[in-house]
Design a protein around this motif. Structure first.
Motif, PDB file in Angstrom:
ATOM      1  N   HIS A 147      21.626   5.811   1.567  1.00  9.15           N
ATOM      2  CA  HIS A 147      22.576   4.872   0.974  1.00  9.15           C
ATOM      3  C   HIS A 147      22.805   5.120  -0.511  1.00  9.15           C
ATOM      4  CE1 HIS A 147      23.136   2.699   4.661  1.00  9.15           C
ATOM      5  NE2 HIS A 147      21.859   2.919   4.874  1.00  9.15           N
ATOM      6  N   GLY A 148      22.515   6.352  -0.949  1.00 12.88           N
ATOM      7  CA  GLY A 148      22.898   6.781  -2.288  1.00 12.88           C
ATOM      8  C   GLY A 148      21.914   6.506  -3.411  1.00 12.88           C
ATOM      9  N   TRP A 149      20.747   5.972  -3.115  1.00 11.61           N
ATOM     10  CA  TRP A 149      19.749   5.757  -4.166  1.00 11.61           C
ATOM     11  C   TRP A 149      18.980   7.057  -4.360  1.00 11.61           C
ATOM     12  CZ3 TRP A 149      18.986   1.227  -6.917  1.00 11.61           C
ATOM     13  CH2 TRP A 149      19.779   0.158  -6.518  1.00 11.61           C
ATOM     14  N   SER A 150      18.509   7.281  -5.567  1.00  9.90           N
ATOM     15  CA  SER A 150      17.773   8.512  -5.834  1.00  9.90           C
ATOM     16  C   SER A 150      16.501   8.210  -6.599  1.00  9.90           C
ATOM     17  CB  SER A 150      18.639   9.484  -6.643  1.00  9.90           C
ATOM     18  OG  SER A 150      18.922   8.928  -7.908  1.00  9.90           O
TER      19      SER A 150
ATOM     20  N   TYR B 201       8.999  -0.967   7.292  1.00 12.57           N
ATOM     21  CA  TYR B 201       9.349   0.429   7.021  1.00 12.57           C
ATOM     22  C   TYR B 201       8.122   1.125   6.463  1.00 12.57           C
ATOM     23  CZ  TYR B 201      14.428   0.531   7.632  1.00 12.57           C
ATOM     24  OH  TYR B 201      15.697   0.535   8.161  1.00 12.57           O
ATOM     25  N   THR B 202       7.887   2.359   6.895  1.00  9.76           N
ATOM     26  CA  THR B 202       6.869   3.189   6.267  1.00  9.76           C
ATOM     27  C   THR B 202       7.422   3.637   4.918  1.00  9.76           C
ATOM     28  OG1 THR B 202       7.762   5.220   7.220  1.00  9.76           O
ATOM     29  CG2 THR B 202       6.043   4.047   8.499  1.00  9.76           C
ATOM     30  N   LEU B 203       6.589   4.217   4.070  1.00 14.70           N
ATOM     31  CA  LEU B 203       7.095   4.712   2.789  1.00 14.70           C
ATOM     32  C   LEU B 203       8.132   5.820   2.996  1.00 14.70           C
ATOM     33  CD1 LEU B 203       3.905   4.639   0.533  1.00 14.70           C
ATOM     34  CD2 LEU B 203       5.612   2.859   0.947  1.00 14.70           C
ATOM     35  N   PRO B 204       7.875   6.806   3.888  1.00 15.20           N
ATOM     36  CA  PRO B 204       8.934   7.801   4.122  1.00 15.20           C
ATOM     37  C   PRO B 204      10.197   7.165   4.705  1.00 15.20           C
ATOM     38  CG  PRO B 204       6.832   8.629   4.925  1.00 15.20           C
ATOM     39  CD  PRO B 204       6.622   7.183   4.558  1.00 15.20           C
ATOM     40  N   GLY B 205      10.026   6.159   5.556  1.00 11.14           N
ATOM     41  CA  GLY B 205      11.185   5.478   6.133  1.00 11.14           C
ATOM     42  C   GLY B 205      11.995   4.750   5.078  1.00 11.14           C
ATOM     43  N   ALA B 206      11.296   4.100   4.126  1.00 10.57           N
ATOM     44  CA  ALA B 206      11.990   3.422   3.031  1.00 10.57           C
ATOM     45  C   ALA B 206      12.738   4.444   2.175  1.00 10.57           C
ATOM     46  CB  ALA B 206      10.995   2.628   2.179  1.00 10.57           C
ATOM     47  N   TRP B 207      12.103   5.596   1.938  1.00 12.19           N
ATOM     48  CA  TRP B 207      12.762   6.641   1.146  1.00 12.19           C
ATOM     49  C   TRP B 207      14.020   7.134   1.855  1.00 12.19           C
ATOM     50  CZ3 TRP B 207      14.155   8.494  -3.075  1.00 12.19           C
ATOM     51  CH2 TRP B 207      14.691   9.772  -3.174  1.00 12.19           C
ATOM     52  N   MET B 208      13.930   7.374   3.174  1.00 12.88           N
ATOM     53  CA  MET B 208      15.108   7.862   3.903  1.00 12.88           C
ATOM     54  C   MET B 208      16.224   6.821   3.888  1.00 12.88           C
ATOM     55  SD  MET B 208      13.710  10.120   7.088  1.00 12.88           S
ATOM     56  CE  MET B 208      12.286   9.146   7.539  1.00 12.88           C
ATOM     57  N   LEU B 209      15.859   5.552   4.021  1.00 11.34           N
ATOM     58  CA  LEU B 209      16.859   4.485   3.976  1.00 11.34           C
ATOM     59  C   LEU B 209      17.575   4.488   2.627  1.00 11.34           C
ATOM     60  CD1 LEU B 209      18.072   1.797   5.176  1.00 11.34           C
ATOM     61  CD2 LEU B 209      16.248   0.648   3.918  1.00 11.34           C
ATOM     62  N   LEU B 210      16.796   4.545   1.541  1.00 13.12           N
ATOM     63  CA  LEU B 210      17.399   4.541   0.206  1.00 13.12           C
ATOM     64  C   LEU B 210      18.254   5.782  -0.013  1.00 13.12           C
ATOM     65  CD1 LEU B 210      14.349   3.283  -1.879  1.00 13.12           C
ATOM     66  CD2 LEU B 210      16.387   1.984  -1.241  1.00 13.12           C
ATOM     67  N   ASP B 211      17.738   6.933   0.403  1.00 14.65           N
ATOM     68  CA  ASP B 211      18.460   8.196   0.215  1.00 14.65           C
ATOM     69  C   ASP B 211      19.782   8.190   0.973  1.00 14.65           C
ATOM     70  OD1 ASP B 211      18.597  10.941  -0.787  1.00 14.65           O
ATOM     71  OD2 ASP B 211      18.292  11.533   1.302  1.00 14.65           O
TER      72      ASP B 211
ATOM     73  N   TRP C 100       6.600  -8.600  -9.859  1.00 19.54           N
ATOM     74  CA  TRP C 100       6.029  -7.409 -10.473  1.00 19.54           C
ATOM     75  C   TRP C 100       6.403  -7.404 -11.951  1.00 19.54           C
ATOM     76  CZ3 TRP C 100       8.238  -6.292  -5.439  1.00 19.54           C
ATOM     77  CH2 TRP C 100       7.276  -6.091  -4.461  1.00 19.54           C
ATOM     78  N   GLU C 101       5.428  -7.092 -12.791  1.00 18.92           N
ATOM     79  CA  GLU C 101       5.648  -7.201 -14.235  1.00 18.92           C
ATOM     80  C   GLU C 101       6.544  -6.109 -14.800  1.00 18.92           C
ATOM     81  OE1 GLU C 101       2.017  -7.705 -16.356  1.00 18.92           O
ATOM     82  OE2 GLU C 101       1.357  -9.342 -15.052  1.00 18.92           O
ATOM     83  N   ASP C 102       6.388  -4.883 -14.313  1.00 16.53           N
ATOM     84  CA  ASP C 102       7.239  -3.820 -14.863  1.00 16.53           C
ATOM     85  C   ASP C 102       8.537  -3.739 -14.064  1.00 16.53           C
ATOM     86  OD1 ASP C 102       6.793  -2.263 -12.549  1.00 16.53           O
ATOM     87  OD2 ASP C 102       5.030  -1.344 -13.435  1.00 16.53           O
ATOM     88  N   GLN C 103       9.463  -2.967 -14.551  1.00 18.30           N
ATOM     89  CA  GLN C 103      10.797  -2.884 -13.942  1.00 18.30           C
ATOM     90  C   GLN C 103      10.990  -1.597 -13.154  1.00 18.30           C
ATOM     91  OE1 GLN C 103      13.363  -5.273 -13.868  1.00 18.30           O
ATOM     92  NE2 GLN C 103      11.532  -6.448 -14.366  1.00 18.30           N
ATOM     93  N   ARG C 104       9.945  -1.169 -12.451  1.00 12.04           N
ATOM     94  CA  ARG C 104      10.031   0.048 -11.643  1.00 12.04           C
ATOM     95  C   ARG C 104       9.984  -0.306 -10.168  1.00 12.04           C
ATOM     96  NH1 ARG C 104       5.433   3.008 -12.063  1.00 12.04           N
ATOM     97  NH2 ARG C 104       4.401   1.169 -12.865  1.00 12.04           N
ATOM     98  N   TRP C 105      10.960   0.193  -9.427  1.00 14.75           N
ATOM     99  CA  TRP C 105      10.915   0.069  -7.983  1.00 14.75           C
ATOM    100  C   TRP C 105      10.124   1.251  -7.452  1.00 14.75           C
ATOM    101  CZ3 TRP C 105      11.569  -4.064  -5.425  1.00 14.75           C
ATOM    102  CH2 TRP C 105      12.523  -5.002  -5.766  1.00 14.75           C
ATOM    103  N   THR C 106       9.085   0.999  -6.699  1.00 13.30           N
ATOM    104  CA  THR C 106       8.359   2.052  -5.997  1.00 13.30           C
ATOM    105  C   THR C 106       8.684   1.908  -4.516  1.00 13.30           C
ATOM    106  OG1 THR C 106       6.414   0.669  -5.612  1.00 13.30           O
ATOM    107  CG2 THR C 106       6.464   1.946  -7.678  1.00 13.30           C
TER     108      THR C 106
END
Length: 134
Positions: free
Chosen positions: A87-90, A75-85, A53-59
């Motif tokens: 584990h301290g990612w915001s 992982y679904t998108l909500p599932g990926a969000w819950m996983l990140l959340d 990916w060219e830009d430096q943004r994680w979606t």
């Protein structure tokens, strides 16, 4: 909250007190083990450029794609969000708006396009989408 939900909570409180209302934690266990999570963290810190990916943004879509590629886990998108959340990612919104943003087009979509995609609910009919549904 619906009356049915409130009634369920009330009955749980009556039978078990405050302890009956406490969360039992996530409904499903994490599908990545501690070693996988540590590796995912390393991947996220290196940035999305490593994956093309060219830009430096994680979606969320990118994170879910990397998890699928690297660990073979969907992982679904909500599932990926819950996983990140968990584990301290915001979520970090961009500091500035995209140069390409067209506020007139956004306003037009909000006023004309969105109501076509998401029709208004009839009042008094929770969850109803059209006047013919029963």
């Amino acid at each position: 909250m619906t009356p049915k939900t409130a009634d369920c909570w009330y009955r749980a409180w009556e039978s078990g007190g405050a302890a009956a209302l406490r969360s039992a934690g996530p409904l499903s266990r994490c599908r990545l083990d501690d070693r996988d999570l540590a590796r995912l963290e390393e991947i996220l810190r290196r940035g999305p450029g490593v994956y093309g990916w060219e830009d430096q943004r994680w979606t969320l879509a990118r994170v879910a794609e990397v998890i699928r590629r690297e660990f073979g886990v969907e992982y679904t998108l909500p599932g990926a969000w819950m996983l990140l959340d968990r584990h301290g990612w915001s979520c970090q919104p961009p500091a500035r708006r995209a140069v390409e943003r067209d506020d007139t087009a956004v306003r037009g979509w909000s006023e004309q396009g969105w109501p076509v995609v998401k029709p208004l609910r009839r009042s008094g009919m929770p969850g109803s989408v059209s006047s013919t549904s029963h």
